[in-house]
Design a protein around this motif. Structure first.
Motif, short mmCIF file in Angstrom:
data_model
loop_
_atom_site.label_atom_id
_atom_site.label_comp_id
_atom_site.label_asym_id
_atom_site.label_seq_id
_atom_site.Cartn_x
_atom_site.Cartn_y
_atom_site.Cartn_z
N ARG A 118 -18.35 8.73 -54.86
CA ARG A 118 -19.73 8.37 -55.17
C ARG A 118 -19.79 7.10 -56.01
NH1 ARG A 118 -22.03 12.55 -52.88
NH2 ARG A 118 -21.29 14.66 -53.19
N ASP A 119 -20.94 6.45 -55.98
CA ASP A 119 -21.13 5.25 -56.79
C ASP A 119 -20.86 5.57 -58.25
OD1 ASP A 119 -21.86 3.73 -54.61
OD2 ASP A 119 -24.01 4.01 -54.91
N GLY A 120 -20.08 4.72 -58.89
CA GLY A 120 -19.76 4.89 -60.30
C GLY A 120 -18.52 5.72 -60.57
N GLU A 121 -18.00 6.44 -59.57
CA GLU A 121 -16.77 7.22 -59.78
C GLU A 121 -15.58 6.28 -59.76
OE1 GLU A 121 -17.02 11.72 -58.22
OE2 GLU A 121 -17.01 10.22 -56.62
N SER A 123 -12.16 4.99 -58.74
CA SER A 123 -11.31 5.15 -57.56
C SER A 123 -10.27 4.03 -57.56
CB SER A 123 -12.13 5.12 -56.28
OG SER A 123 -12.70 3.85 -56.07
#
Length: 154
Positions: A118-121, A123
């Motif tokens: 998800r956005d902001g996670e 990685s």
């Protein structure tokens, strides 16, 4: 589309957590696979329709939809073994549809845990060469998955 939930539902029919299913539970899961596929197919068609006609991902997605529709029209046949085999075919087709949906809509999936990034996670990039025939996969994984030591390609 809750593709993550759709993928999770297929794990009851295919994968390491597969159980021997019969009767009402198998009928319910088969109906669930059908319902998920019927929801996902029009979404993939819409996403593919935005691409040029000669686009390879578009062509592949539409071919997968054709196969999925053929499986939806097919019947299971007599007996619990054939019903289970039919349900597994639907589940594999649903997984392929999920892959096409994610590819066409730009959803990034973690190659280790098979959940969306998800956005902001956090990685990290990931690349692996398989010991069999030199096959490779590359993509991204959750930063926390990089510490688990599990590695696999979809």
């Amino acid at each position: 589309m809750d593709v993550e939930m759709m993928r999770e539902s297929t794990s009851r029919l295919i994968g390491p957590r597969t159980a021997s299913l019969e009767g009402e539970k198998l009928a319910w899961l088969t109906g669930q696979m059908r319902g998920h596929m019927q929801l996902l197919i029009p979404e993939i068609e819409r996403a593919a329709g935005k691409l040029p006609e000669d686009d390879v991902p578009r062509y592949c997605a539409l071919a997968c939809i054709g196969e999925a529709r053929a499986k939806l029209r097919a019947t299971a046949g007599a007996g619990p073994h054939r019903a289970a085999a039919h349900a597994r075919k639907l589940a594999r087709s649903l997984m392929a549809l999920c892959d096409h949906y994610e590819a066409l809509t730009g959803v990034a999936m973690c190659l280790v845990c098979d959940k969306p990034i998800r956005d902001g996670e956090d990685s990290v990039p990931y690349g692996q060469v398989s010991s069999s025939r030199g096959a490779a996969c590359a993509g991204r994984i959750h930063a926390q998955c990089s510490r688990t030591g599990r590695r696999r390609c979809r």
